[in-house]
Design an enzyme around this catalytic site. Structure first.
Site, mmCIF file in Angstrom:
data_model
loop_
_atom_site.group_PDB
_atom_site.id
_atom_site.type_symbol
_atom_site.label_atom_id
_atom_site.label_comp_id
_atom_site.label_asym_id
_atom_site.label_seq_id
_atom_site.Cartn_x
_atom_site.Cartn_y
_atom_site.Cartn_z
ATOM 1 N N HIS A 1 -2.260 -2.393 -10.166
ATOM 2 C CA HIS A 1 -3.266 -1.829 -9.262
ATOM 3 C C HIS A 1 -4.435 -2.793 -9.110
ATOM 4 O O HIS A 1 -4.769 -3.511 -10.057
ATOM 5 C CB HIS A 1 -3.784 -0.478 -9.768
ATOM 6 C CG HIS A 1 -4.398 0.342 -8.680
ATOM 7 N ND1 HIS A 1 -5.720 0.240 -8.347
ATOM 8 C CD2 HIS A 1 -3.848 1.234 -7.813
ATOM 9 C CE1 HIS A 1 -5.964 1.048 -7.336
ATOM 10 N NE2 HIS A 1 -4.845 1.667 -6.988
ATOM 11 N N ARG B 1 -3.269 10.045 -11.505
ATOM 12 C CA ARG B 1 -2.437 10.725 -10.508
ATOM 13 C C ARG B 1 -0.982 10.696 -10.971
ATOM 14 O O ARG B 1 -0.234 11.655 -10.795
ATOM 15 C CB ARG B 1 -2.580 10.041 -9.133
ATOM 16 C CG ARG B 1 -4.009 10.056 -8.618
ATOM 17 C CD ARG B 1 -4.162 9.231 -7.351
ATOM 18 N NE ARG B 1 -3.849 7.818 -7.562
ATOM 19 C CZ ARG B 1 -3.839 6.894 -6.609
ATOM 20 N NH1 ARG B 1 -4.117 7.232 -5.364
ATOM 21 N NH2 ARG B 1 -3.573 5.627 -6.890
ATOM 22 N N HIS C 1 0.873 -1.184 0.000
ATOM 23 C CA HIS C 1 0.000 0.000 0.000
ATOM 24 C C HIS C 1 0.908 1.232 0.000
ATOM 25 O O HIS C 1 1.655 1.441 -0.948
ATOM 26 C CB HIS C 1 -0.928 -0.100 1.218
ATOM 27 C CG HIS C 1 -2.100 0.830 1.227
ATOM 28 N ND1 HIS C 1 -2.519 1.515 0.136
ATOM 29 C CD2 HIS C 1 -2.950 1.177 2.238
ATOM 30 C CE1 HIS C 1 -3.574 2.252 0.457
ATOM 31 N NE2 HIS C 1 -3.854 2.071 1.733
#
Ligand code: HAX
Length: 434
Positions: free
Chosen positions: A316, A325, A270
Protein backbone atom coordinates in the site's frame (compact mmCIF):
# COMPACT_ATOMS: atom_id res chain seq x y z
CA UNK A 1 -33.90 17.30 4.11
CA UNK A 2 -32.49 16.88 7.60
CA UNK A 3 -28.93 16.57 6.29
CA UNK A 4 -29.13 19.92 4.48
CA UNK A 5 -30.43 21.62 7.62
CA UNK A 6 -27.62 20.16 9.73
CA UNK A 7 -24.98 21.16 7.21
CA UNK A 8 -26.30 24.70 6.94
CA UNK A 9 -25.75 25.00 10.70
CA UNK A 10 -22.19 23.66 10.49
CA UNK A 11 -20.79 25.20 7.32
CA UNK A 12 -20.55 28.83 8.54
CA UNK A 13 -18.45 27.63 11.47
CA UNK A 14 -16.17 25.50 9.25
CA UNK A 15 -15.68 28.46 6.92
CA UNK A 16 -14.87 30.75 9.80
CA UNK A 17 -12.28 28.31 11.19
CA UNK A 18 -10.64 27.93 7.78
CA UNK A 19 -10.54 31.68 7.21
CA UNK A 20 -8.99 32.28 10.63
CA UNK A 21 -6.39 29.57 10.02
CA UNK A 22 -5.53 31.02 6.65
CA UNK A 23 -5.30 34.55 7.96
CA UNK A 24 -2.94 33.56 10.75
CA UNK A 25 -0.71 31.01 9.00
CA UNK A 26 -0.95 31.86 5.30
CA UNK A 27 2.80 31.48 4.65
CA UNK A 28 3.66 28.78 7.22
CA UNK A 29 5.65 25.93 5.59
CA UNK A 30 4.07 22.53 6.30
CA UNK A 31 5.99 20.32 3.87
CA UNK A 32 8.78 20.58 1.34
CA UNK A 33 9.01 19.28 -2.22
CA UNK A 34 12.03 17.17 -3.18
CA UNK A 35 13.14 16.01 -6.60
CA UNK A 36 11.99 12.55 -5.58
CA UNK A 37 8.41 13.76 -5.15
CA UNK A 38 8.25 14.47 -8.88
CA UNK A 39 9.46 10.95 -9.70
CA UNK A 40 7.46 9.13 -7.02
CA UNK A 41 3.95 10.30 -7.79
CA UNK A 42 4.03 13.06 -5.13
CA UNK A 43 3.85 10.26 -2.53
CA UNK A 44 2.90 11.64 0.88
CA UNK A 45 3.13 15.32 -0.06
CA UNK A 46 0.76 17.29 2.17
CA UNK A 47 -1.12 19.42 -0.34
CA UNK A 48 -4.81 18.50 -0.09
CA UNK A 49 -7.48 19.61 2.33
CA UNK A 50 -10.45 17.54 3.50
CA UNK A 51 -12.04 16.80 6.85
CA UNK A 52 -13.83 13.64 5.70
CA UNK A 53 -11.25 10.93 6.41
CA UNK A 54 -7.66 10.29 7.41
CA UNK A 55 -5.42 7.23 6.91
CA UNK A 56 -3.03 6.38 9.72
CA UNK A 57 -0.19 4.19 8.36
CA UNK A 58 -0.67 1.67 11.19
CA UNK A 59 -4.32 2.01 12.24
CA UNK A 60 -5.73 2.58 8.76
CA UNK A 61 -8.71 4.64 7.74
CA UNK A 62 -10.49 6.96 10.17
CA UNK A 63 -13.86 8.25 9.03
CA UNK A 64 -14.21 11.66 10.68
CA UNK A 65 -11.88 10.41 13.43
CA UNK A 66 -13.55 7.01 13.93
CA UNK A 67 -11.77 3.72 13.09
CA UNK A 68 -13.54 0.91 11.24
CA UNK A 69 -14.32 -1.16 14.37
CA UNK A 70 -15.70 1.99 16.04
CA UNK A 71 -17.88 2.85 13.05
CA UNK A 72 -19.24 -0.69 12.72
CA UNK A 73 -20.05 -0.72 16.42
CA UNK A 74 -21.54 2.75 16.75
CA UNK A 75 -23.66 3.29 13.62
CA UNK A 76 -27.39 2.43 13.81
CA UNK A 77 -28.39 -0.91 12.30
CA UNK A 78 -31.53 -2.26 10.63
CA UNK A 79 -33.60 -4.53 12.87
CA UNK A 80 -31.89 -7.91 13.27
CA UNK A 81 -28.83 -6.88 11.23
CA UNK A 82 -25.19 -6.82 12.37
CA UNK A 83 -23.99 -4.37 9.71
CA UNK A 84 -25.08 -0.72 9.90
CA UNK A 85 -27.25 1.38 7.61
CA UNK A 86 -24.97 2.85 4.93
CA UNK A 87 -27.06 6.02 5.24
CA UNK A 88 -25.67 6.42 8.75
CA UNK A 89 -22.11 6.31 7.47
CA UNK A 90 -22.98 8.93 4.83
CA UNK A 91 -24.37 11.18 7.58
CA UNK A 92 -21.12 10.76 9.52
CA UNK A 93 -18.96 11.58 6.48
CA UNK A 94 -20.92 14.75 5.80
CA UNK A 95 -21.44 16.11 9.29
CA UNK A 96 -18.66 14.62 11.43
CA UNK A 97 -21.27 13.41 13.94
CA UNK A 98 -22.36 9.84 14.65
CA UNK A 99 -26.03 9.78 13.62
CA UNK A 100 -29.04 8.78 15.64
CA UNK A 101 -31.22 6.13 14.03
CA UNK A 102 -33.60 8.86 12.89
CA UNK A 103 -30.75 10.75 11.18
CA UNK A 104 -29.45 7.60 9.48
CA UNK A 105 -32.97 6.81 8.28
CA UNK A 106 -33.41 10.36 6.96
CA UNK A 107 -30.57 9.68 4.51
CA UNK A 108 -32.03 6.29 3.59
CA UNK A 109 -35.40 8.01 2.92
CA UNK A 110 -33.76 10.76 0.82
CA UNK A 111 -32.13 8.02 -1.28
CA UNK A 112 -35.43 6.19 -1.78
CA UNK A 113 -36.89 9.21 -3.58
CA UNK A 114 -34.28 8.80 -6.37
CA UNK A 115 -33.86 5.05 -6.70
CA UNK A 116 -35.00 4.42 -10.23
CA UNK A 117 -33.45 3.46 -13.55
CA UNK A 118 -34.20 6.13 -16.19
CA UNK A 119 -35.13 4.72 -19.62
CA UNK A 120 -32.31 6.46 -21.44
CA UNK A 121 -29.71 5.09 -19.03
CA UNK A 122 -31.09 1.58 -19.45
CA UNK A 123 -31.05 2.01 -23.25
CA UNK A 124 -27.47 3.36 -23.16
CA UNK A 125 -26.29 0.27 -21.28
CA UNK A 126 -28.22 -2.08 -23.55
CA UNK A 127 -26.71 -0.48 -26.65
CA UNK A 128 -23.23 -1.68 -25.69
CA UNK A 129 -21.62 -5.03 -26.62
CA UNK A 130 -21.57 -7.57 -23.82
CA UNK A 131 -17.78 -7.88 -23.86
CA UNK A 132 -17.52 -4.28 -22.60
CA UNK A 133 -15.93 -4.07 -19.14
CA UNK A 134 -18.57 -3.29 -16.47
CA UNK A 135 -16.47 -0.32 -15.30
CA UNK A 136 -16.85 1.24 -18.76
CA UNK A 137 -20.61 0.79 -18.59
CA UNK A 138 -20.68 2.15 -15.05
CA UNK A 139 -18.73 5.27 -15.94
CA UNK A 140 -20.86 5.77 -19.08
CA UNK A 141 -24.11 5.35 -17.14
CA UNK A 142 -23.05 8.03 -14.67
CA UNK A 143 -22.28 10.40 -17.55
CA UNK A 144 -25.65 9.56 -19.07
CA UNK A 145 -27.23 10.72 -15.80
CA UNK A 146 -25.34 14.03 -15.86
CA UNK A 147 -28.20 15.91 -17.52
CA UNK A 148 -30.03 15.55 -14.19
CA UNK A 149 -27.47 17.69 -12.37
CA UNK A 150 -29.12 20.28 -10.15
CA UNK A 151 -25.75 21.96 -9.63
CA UNK A 152 -25.18 22.61 -13.33
CA UNK A 153 -28.74 23.86 -13.81
CA UNK A 154 -28.63 26.22 -10.86
CA UNK A 155 -25.10 27.38 -11.68
CA UNK A 156 -26.37 28.51 -15.08
CA UNK A 157 -29.17 30.39 -13.31
CA UNK A 158 -26.55 32.31 -11.30
CA UNK A 159 -26.45 30.43 -7.98
CA UNK A 160 -24.10 32.38 -5.66
CA UNK A 161 -20.82 30.67 -4.75
CA UNK A 162 -21.74 30.52 -1.08
CA UNK A 163 -24.68 28.26 -1.98
CA UNK A 164 -22.91 25.93 -4.42
CA UNK A 165 -22.72 23.23 -1.74
CA UNK A 166 -26.53 23.02 -1.46
CA UNK A 167 -26.94 22.14 -5.14
CA UNK A 168 -23.95 19.79 -4.94
CA UNK A 169 -25.63 18.04 -2.00
CA UNK A 170 -28.76 17.45 -4.08
CA UNK A 171 -26.59 15.89 -6.80
CA UNK A 172 -24.74 13.80 -4.22
CA UNK A 173 -27.96 12.28 -2.88
CA UNK A 174 -29.55 11.68 -6.29
CA UNK A 175 -26.37 10.22 -7.78
CA UNK A 176 -25.51 7.88 -4.89
CA UNK A 177 -29.17 6.77 -4.69
CA UNK A 178 -29.09 5.54 -8.26
CA UNK A 179 -25.66 3.88 -8.30
CA UNK A 180 -26.76 0.52 -6.81
CA UNK A 181 -29.73 0.50 -9.20
CA UNK A 182 -27.58 1.21 -12.25
CA UNK A 183 -24.81 -1.18 -11.16
CA UNK A 184 -27.18 -4.08 -10.45
CA UNK A 185 -28.77 -3.58 -13.85
CA UNK A 186 -25.34 -3.59 -15.54
CA UNK A 187 -24.62 -6.85 -13.75
CA UNK A 188 -27.84 -8.48 -14.86
CA UNK A 189 -27.39 -7.19 -18.42
CA UNK A 190 -23.87 -8.61 -18.70
CA UNK A 191 -24.16 -11.80 -16.66
CA UNK A 192 -27.86 -12.46 -16.03
CA UNK A 193 -31.05 -12.55 -18.05
CA UNK A 194 -31.02 -8.78 -18.62
CA UNK A 195 -34.16 -8.14 -16.61
CA UNK A 196 -34.39 -5.16 -14.28
CA UNK A 197 -35.33 -5.83 -10.65
CA UNK A 198 -36.73 -2.60 -9.13
CA UNK A 199 -35.77 -1.67 -5.54
CA UNK A 200 -38.04 -2.57 -2.63
CA UNK A 201 -39.41 0.18 -0.41
CA UNK A 202 -38.91 -1.85 2.77
CA UNK A 203 -35.16 -2.39 2.28
CA UNK A 204 -32.27 -0.07 3.07
CA UNK A 205 -29.79 1.11 0.41
CA UNK A 206 -27.25 -1.67 1.05
CA UNK A 207 -29.78 -4.50 1.27
CA UNK A 208 -31.61 -3.20 -1.79
CA UNK A 209 -28.46 -3.67 -3.82
CA UNK A 210 -28.40 -7.38 -2.88
CA UNK A 211 -32.09 -7.64 -3.83
CA UNK A 212 -31.61 -5.86 -7.19
CA UNK A 213 -28.68 -8.17 -8.01
CA UNK A 214 -31.12 -11.05 -7.60
CA UNK A 215 -29.17 -12.54 -4.67
CA UNK A 216 -31.76 -13.42 -2.07
CA UNK A 217 -29.55 -14.21 0.89
CA UNK A 218 -29.48 -12.14 4.08
CA UNK A 219 -25.74 -12.75 4.39
CA UNK A 220 -25.27 -10.95 1.06
CA UNK A 221 -27.34 -8.03 2.36
CA UNK A 222 -24.97 -7.84 5.31
CA UNK A 223 -21.94 -8.14 3.04
CA UNK A 224 -23.25 -5.36 0.77
CA UNK A 225 -23.63 -2.94 3.68
CA UNK A 226 -20.19 -3.84 4.98
CA UNK A 227 -18.62 -3.68 1.52
CA UNK A 228 -19.92 -0.19 0.75
CA UNK A 229 -18.97 1.16 4.18
CA UNK A 230 -15.43 -0.25 4.01
CA UNK A 231 -14.85 1.11 0.51
CA UNK A 232 -16.46 4.49 1.13
CA UNK A 233 -13.35 6.60 1.55
CA UNK A 234 -9.57 6.53 1.92
CA UNK A 235 -8.49 10.17 2.20
CA UNK A 236 -8.47 12.58 -0.70
CA UNK A 237 -5.09 11.77 -2.25
CA UNK A 238 -5.89 8.31 -3.67
CA UNK A 239 -6.18 8.28 -7.44
CA UNK A 240 -9.97 8.10 -7.79
CA UNK A 241 -10.85 10.59 -5.03
CA UNK A 242 -8.18 12.99 -6.23
CA UNK A 243 -9.44 12.71 -9.82
CA UNK A 244 -12.94 13.68 -8.70
CA UNK A 245 -11.55 16.51 -6.61
CA UNK A 246 -9.58 17.92 -9.56
CA UNK A 247 -12.52 17.67 -11.96
CA UNK A 248 -14.88 19.16 -9.36
CA UNK A 249 -12.51 22.07 -8.77
CA UNK A 250 -13.41 23.33 -12.27
CA UNK A 251 -17.05 23.46 -11.05
CA UNK A 252 -17.91 20.49 -13.20
CA UNK A 253 -20.76 18.78 -11.34
CA UNK A 254 -20.53 15.57 -9.30
CA UNK A 255 -21.71 13.41 -12.22
CA UNK A 256 -18.75 14.49 -14.35
CA UNK A 257 -16.39 14.27 -11.40
CA UNK A 258 -17.53 10.83 -10.27
CA UNK A 259 -17.51 9.38 -13.78
CA UNK A 260 -13.89 10.57 -14.18
CA UNK A 261 -13.03 9.05 -10.81
CA UNK A 262 -14.34 5.68 -11.98
CA UNK A 263 -11.95 5.78 -14.94
CA UNK A 264 -9.09 6.13 -12.44
CA UNK A 265 -10.50 3.39 -10.23
CA UNK A 266 -10.50 1.05 -13.25
CA UNK A 267 -6.67 0.85 -13.25
CA UNK A 268 -4.86 -2.34 -12.09
CA UNK A 269 -2.84 -0.52 -9.42
CA UNK A 270 -6.04 0.88 -7.91
CA UNK A 271 -9.56 -0.57 -7.98
CA UNK A 272 -8.91 -3.33 -10.48
CA UNK A 273 -6.60 -4.98 -7.92
CA UNK A 274 -9.58 -6.78 -6.33
CA UNK A 275 -10.37 -8.53 -9.61
CA UNK A 276 -6.67 -9.31 -10.14
CA UNK A 277 -6.25 -10.59 -6.58
CA UNK A 278 -8.99 -13.13 -7.09
CA UNK A 279 -7.50 -14.12 -10.45
CA UNK A 280 -4.14 -14.69 -8.79
CA UNK A 281 -5.67 -16.87 -6.08
CA UNK A 282 -7.71 -18.79 -8.68
CA UNK A 283 -4.56 -19.50 -10.70
CA UNK A 284 -2.84 -20.86 -7.59
CA UNK A 285 -5.89 -22.98 -6.79
CA UNK A 286 -5.97 -24.39 -10.29
CA UNK A 287 -2.24 -25.06 -10.41
CA UNK A 288 -2.28 -27.14 -7.25
CA UNK A 289 -5.70 -28.71 -7.76
CA UNK A 290 -7.21 -27.18 -4.61
CA UNK A 291 -6.10 -25.05 -1.66
CA UNK A 292 -2.28 -24.95 -1.91
CA UNK A 293 -0.05 -25.71 1.05
CA UNK A 294 2.09 -22.93 2.49
CA UNK A 295 5.12 -24.29 0.58
CA UNK A 296 3.21 -24.41 -2.70
CA UNK A 297 1.87 -20.86 -2.33
CA UNK A 298 5.35 -19.59 -1.45
CA UNK A 299 6.66 -21.15 -4.66
CA UNK A 300 3.79 -19.61 -6.64
CA UNK A 301 4.41 -16.15 -5.12
CA UNK A 302 8.09 -16.25 -6.04
CA UNK A 303 7.20 -17.20 -9.62
CA UNK A 304 5.01 -14.09 -9.82
CA UNK A 305 7.72 -11.83 -8.40
CA UNK A 306 10.46 -13.35 -10.55
CA UNK A 307 8.31 -12.68 -13.61
CA UNK A 308 8.46 -8.99 -12.64
CA UNK A 309 4.81 -8.84 -11.53
CA UNK A 310 3.25 -7.58 -8.33
CA UNK A 311 1.25 -9.75 -5.96
CA UNK A 312 -2.17 -8.12 -6.11
CA UNK A 313 -3.83 -7.28 -2.82
CA UNK A 314 -0.56 -6.78 -0.97
CA UNK A 315 1.30 -3.52 -0.33
CA UNK A 316 0.00 0.00 0.00
CA UNK A 317 1.12 3.55 -0.71
CA UNK A 318 0.22 4.78 2.79
CA UNK A 319 -0.51 1.79 5.05
CA UNK A 320 2.31 0.04 6.88
CA UNK A 321 0.29 -2.72 8.57
CA UNK A 322 -2.57 -5.08 7.72
CA UNK A 323 -5.39 -2.98 6.33
CA UNK A 324 -8.25 -2.88 8.92
CA UNK A 325 -10.66 -3.18 6.01
CA UNK A 326 -9.03 -6.55 5.29
CA UNK A 327 -9.47 -7.48 8.95
CA UNK A 328 -13.18 -6.56 8.93
CA UNK A 329 -13.74 -8.71 5.83
CA UNK A 330 -11.68 -11.51 7.37
CA UNK A 331 -13.95 -11.51 10.42
CA UNK A 332 -16.98 -11.64 8.11
CA UNK A 333 -15.44 -14.67 6.34
CA UNK A 334 -14.70 -16.43 9.62
CA UNK A 335 -18.31 -15.92 10.69
CA UNK A 336 -20.21 -16.67 7.49
CA UNK A 337 -18.02 -18.82 5.22
CA UNK A 338 -15.19 -20.47 7.19
CA UNK A 339 -15.30 -23.63 5.08
CA UNK A 340 -15.12 -21.85 1.72
CA UNK A 341 -12.03 -23.08 -0.18
CA UNK A 342 -11.04 -19.60 -1.32
CA UNK A 343 -11.40 -18.22 2.19
CA UNK A 344 -9.02 -20.96 3.33
CA UNK A 345 -6.69 -19.94 0.50
CA UNK A 346 -6.78 -16.34 1.78
CA UNK A 347 -5.73 -17.68 5.19
CA UNK A 348 -2.76 -19.52 3.66
CA UNK A 349 -1.81 -16.38 1.72
CA UNK A 350 -1.84 -14.30 4.91
CA UNK A 351 0.63 -16.73 6.46
CA UNK A 352 3.12 -16.72 3.57
CA UNK A 353 2.93 -13.60 1.38
CA UNK A 354 4.12 -10.98 3.89
CA UNK A 355 7.21 -13.09 4.53
CA UNK A 356 7.88 -13.56 0.81
CA UNK A 357 7.54 -9.83 0.16
CA UNK A 358 9.86 -9.05 3.06
CA UNK A 359 12.48 -11.40 1.62
CA UNK A 360 11.93 -9.87 -1.81
CA UNK A 361 12.83 -6.58 -0.15
CA UNK A 362 11.07 -4.07 -2.40
CA UNK A 363 7.56 -3.41 -1.09
CA UNK A 364 7.54 -0.84 1.71
CA UNK A 365 4.49 -2.62 3.13
CA UNK A 366 4.29 -6.43 2.84
CA UNK A 367 0.85 -6.66 4.46
CA UNK A 368 -2.51 -7.27 2.75
CA UNK A 369 -4.79 -4.46 1.69
CA UNK A 370 -8.57 -4.67 1.30
CA UNK A 371 -8.32 -6.17 -2.19
CA UNK A 372 -6.62 -9.35 -0.96
CA UNK A 373 -9.92 -10.63 0.40
CA UNK A 374 -12.88 -8.62 -0.87
CA UNK A 375 -13.26 -10.64 -4.08
CA UNK A 376 -13.24 -13.96 -2.25
CA UNK A 377 -16.34 -12.94 -0.29
CA UNK A 378 -18.11 -11.82 -3.46
CA UNK A 379 -17.13 -15.05 -5.21
CA UNK A 380 -18.79 -17.04 -2.44
CA UNK A 381 -22.11 -15.48 -3.48
CA UNK A 382 -21.45 -16.16 -7.16
CA UNK A 383 -20.59 -12.58 -8.22
CA UNK A 384 -18.41 -12.40 -11.35
CA UNK A 385 -14.85 -11.05 -10.73
CA UNK A 386 -14.98 -8.45 -13.51
CA UNK A 387 -17.72 -6.72 -11.49
CA UNK A 388 -15.71 -6.27 -8.28
CA UNK A 389 -14.34 -2.86 -9.20
CA UNK A 390 -17.88 -1.59 -9.81
CA UNK A 391 -18.78 -2.65 -6.26
CA UNK A 392 -15.75 -0.72 -5.03
CA UNK A 393 -16.97 2.27 -7.06
CA UNK A 394 -20.46 2.25 -5.53
CA UNK A 395 -18.91 2.41 -2.06
CA UNK A 396 -16.29 4.99 -3.03
CA UNK A 397 -19.07 7.27 -4.32
CA UNK A 398 -19.99 8.02 -0.71
CA UNK A 399 -16.60 9.49 0.12
CA UNK A 400 -16.08 11.14 -3.24
CA UNK A 401 -19.41 12.96 -3.16
CA UNK A 402 -18.95 13.98 0.50
CA UNK A 403 -15.52 15.44 -0.38
CA UNK A 404 -17.14 17.14 -3.38
CA UNK A 405 -19.85 18.84 -1.32
CA UNK A 406 -17.32 19.77 1.38
CA UNK A 407 -15.02 21.35 -1.24
CA UNK A 408 -17.89 23.51 -2.50
CA UNK A 409 -18.85 24.38 1.08
CA UNK A 410 -15.28 25.55 1.69
CA UNK A 411 -15.31 27.30 -1.71
CA UNK A 412 -11.98 25.72 -2.70
CA UNK A 413 -10.57 27.05 -5.99
CA UNK A 414 -9.60 25.34 -9.25
CA UNK A 415 -6.44 23.21 -8.85
CA UNK A 416 -3.40 24.29 -10.83
CA UNK A 417 -0.01 22.90 -9.73
CA UNK A 418 3.08 23.72 -11.78
CA UNK A 419 4.98 21.32 -14.04
CA UNK A 420 8.70 21.63 -14.78
CA UNK A 421 10.87 20.55 -17.68
CA UNK A 422 13.75 18.18 -16.86
CA UNK A 423 16.20 21.03 -17.53
CA UNK A 424 14.33 23.43 -15.23
CA UNK A 425 14.13 20.78 -12.52
CA UNK A 426 17.86 20.19 -12.80
CA UNK A 427 18.71 23.86 -12.48
CA UNK A 428 16.34 24.30 -9.52
CA UNK A 429 17.86 21.21 -7.85
CA UNK A 430 21.40 22.54 -8.43
CA UNK A 431 20.43 25.90 -6.95
CA UNK A 432 18.87 24.16 -3.91
CA UNK A 433 21.97 22.02 -3.40
CA UNK A 434 24.30 25.00 -3.65
N1 HAX B 1 4.16 -7.18 -5.06
C1 HAX B 1 5.36 -6.98 -5.62
N2 HAX B 1 6.04 -5.83 -5.57
C2 HAX B 1 5.48 -4.84 -4.87
C3 HAX B 1 4.24 -4.97 -4.23
C4 HAX B 1 3.56 -6.20 -4.36
N3 HAX B 1 2.35 -6.41 -3.84
N4 HAX B 1 3.93 -3.81 -3.61
C5 HAX B 1 4.96 -2.98 -3.89
N5 HAX B 1 5.88 -3.59 -4.65
C6 HAX B 1 7.08 -3.00 -5.24
C7 HAX B 1 6.65 -1.83 -6.12
O1 HAX B 1 6.24 -2.30 -7.42
C8 HAX B 1 7.91 -1.01 -6.18
O2 HAX B 1 8.78 -1.62 -7.12
P1 HAX B 1 9.72 -0.70 -8.07
O3 HAX B 1 10.62 0.02 -7.14
O4 HAX B 1 10.38 -1.70 -8.96
O5 HAX B 1 8.79 0.22 -8.80
C9 HAX B 1 8.48 -1.21 -4.79
O6 HAX B 1 7.86 -2.39 -4.26
C10 HAX B 1 8.19 -0.05 -3.85
O7 HAX B 1 6.80 0.21 -3.88
P2 HAX B 1 6.04 0.75 -2.57
O8 HAX B 1 6.65 2.07 -2.22
O9 HAX B 1 6.01 -0.29 -1.53
O10 HAX B 1 4.56 0.89 -3.09
P3 HAX B 1 3.90 2.06 -3.95
O11 HAX B 1 3.44 3.12 -3.04
O12 HAX B 1 4.78 2.45 -5.09
O13 HAX B 1 2.67 1.28 -4.59
C11 HAX B 1 0.83 -0.22 -4.57
C12 HAX B 1 1.57 0.88 -3.79
C13 HAX B 1 -0.46 -0.52 -3.87
C14 HAX B 1 0.51 0.29 -5.99
C15 HAX B 1 1.74 -1.47 -4.65
O14 HAX B 1 1.97 -1.95 -3.34
C16 HAX B 1 1.15 -2.56 -5.52
O15 HAX B 1 1.35 -2.53 -6.74
N6 HAX B 1 0.43 -3.56 -4.90
C17 HAX B 1 -0.23 -4.59 -5.66
C18 HAX B 1 -1.48 -4.04 -6.34
C19 HAX B 1 -2.55 -3.69 -5.28
O16 HAX B 1 -2.82 -4.46 -4.38
N7 HAX B 1 -3.19 -2.54 -5.47
C20 HAX B 1 -4.32 -2.11 -4.59
C21 HAX B 1 -3.92 -1.14 -3.51
C22 HAX B 1 -5.11 -0.70 -2.69
C23 HAX B 1 -5.96 0.20 -3.52
O17 HAX B 1 -5.65 1.33 -3.85
N8 HAX B 1 -7.05 -0.30 -3.96
O18 HAX B 1 -7.74 0.41 -4.80
Amino acid sequence: MLLRERLSQKIPQWREEAQALRAEYKDAVIDHVTVNHLFRGMRGLKVLLSDISYVDPYKGIHFRGYTIPEVLEALPKPPGATMPYVGGLYWLLFTGDLPTKEEALSVEEAWKAHMDLPDWVKATIESMPKDTHPMTLFSMAVLALQKESVFTKRYKEGLPRTQHWEAALEDAIALTARLPVVAAFIYRYLYGDGSYIPPRDDLDWGANFAHMMGINDERYQELSRLYFILHSDHELGNASAHTAHLVGSTLSDLYYAFSAAMNALAGPLHGLANQNALKWLAEAYERYGGVPTEEQLTEFAWETLNAGQVIPGYGHAVLRATDPRYTAFYEFGEKYLPEDDFFRLVQVAYKVIPQVLQEHGKAANPWPNVDAISGVLQKHFGVEPTFYTVLFGIGRALGITAHGVWARAMMLPIERPKSLTLARLKSLAEEAKA
